[in-house]
Design a protein around this motif. Sequence first.
Motif, short mmCIF file in Angstrom:
data_model
loop_
_atom_site.label_atom_id
_atom_site.label_comp_id
_atom_site.label_asym_id
_atom_site.label_seq_id
_atom_site.Cartn_x
_atom_site.Cartn_y
_atom_site.Cartn_z
N ASN A 21 4.63 82.73 16.89
CA ASN A 21 4.66 82.47 18.33
C ASN A 21 5.70 81.40 18.68
O ASN A 21 6.45 81.54 19.65
CB ASN A 21 3.28 82.05 18.84
CG ASN A 21 2.26 83.16 18.74
OD1 ASN A 21 2.62 84.34 18.65
ND2 ASN A 21 0.99 82.81 18.75
N ASP A 24 9.28 82.74 18.58
CA ASP A 24 9.63 83.49 19.79
C ASP A 24 9.87 82.56 20.98
O ASP A 24 10.78 82.78 21.78
CB ASP A 24 8.55 84.52 20.12
CG ASP A 24 8.54 85.69 19.14
OD1 ASP A 24 9.61 86.01 18.56
OD2 ASP A 24 7.48 86.30 18.96
N ARG A 39 18.35 88.97 20.04
CA ARG A 39 16.94 89.05 19.60
C ARG A 39 16.77 90.17 18.56
O ARG A 39 16.16 89.99 17.53
CB ARG A 39 16.02 89.30 20.80
CG ARG A 39 14.54 89.37 20.44
CD ARG A 39 13.68 89.66 21.66
NE ARG A 39 13.96 88.80 22.79
CZ ARG A 39 13.40 87.61 23.00
NH1 ARG A 39 12.53 87.13 22.14
NH2 ARG A 39 13.72 86.90 24.07
N ARG A 43 15.64 90.03 14.58
CA ARG A 43 14.51 90.82 14.07
C ARG A 43 14.95 91.79 12.98
O ARG A 43 14.22 91.99 12.00
CB ARG A 43 13.81 91.54 15.22
CG ARG A 43 13.06 90.53 16.09
CD ARG A 43 12.22 91.14 17.14
NE ARG A 43 11.47 90.08 17.82
CZ ARG A 43 10.95 90.21 19.02
NH1 ARG A 43 11.08 91.34 19.69
NH2 ARG A 43 10.28 89.21 19.56
N MET A 70 14.75 84.08 13.25
CA MET A 70 14.89 83.94 14.70
C MET A 70 15.75 82.75 15.11
O MET A 70 16.32 82.74 16.19
CB MET A 70 13.51 83.85 15.37
CG MET A 70 12.68 85.12 15.26
SD MET A 70 13.48 86.62 15.87
CE MET A 70 13.53 86.32 17.63
#
Length: 193
Positions: A21, A24, A39, A43, A70
């Motif tokens: 979390n 992100d 993004r 990933r 990330m």
Amino acid sequence: MDATITTSLLPQPPAPSALVNKADEVFAATSPYEGVGLRHHCRRLYHLTSALMELRGVEFDSSLAYFIAMVHDLGLVSEQDQGVNYLRRSLALFHRETSGMTLPEVDPEIIEQCIVYNHRVLSVPGLCDAAECFRNAVMIEHSHGLLRFGLEREQVKPIFKAYPRGNFDRVLLDFTWRTIKREPLTLVRGIFL
């Protein structure tokens, strides 16, 4: 195999966790780019790295691998992190954003290698196995899957299909411009040496 990819072959995201979390959140707060290009690049890097780790028997926490993937390029765009190049700024961002969080038990040197050496084209003597997986995954990513480092095409293709490039070419152009303008020697010292 036909043009459609079955659900069982689609890459699965890491299990939800505080670290996933946070990754992100950090990405959303730091990336200045609209669209999915950067993004999806991050990933794809996570999934390619995870596949290489599985292939090579490298044990590494999936939420930590996701966080690293990330943030690995965010040193290029971060305005508040310091370092001699964008790779070191990505590492500084990692430390700033995870300060106070409970991280999986991993030698900090391994985390540093995964972030600082992931863009190296030439092999790095003494690089740990996890960092070598990140480095090879970046090469798979930038070769559009032509290089696979032992992964089967059927393992790589669904990752690219699940996370299309979107505006990533535009992001790469901006990355190149930022690097040439701010730290041109990184193109040699950070990527080749």
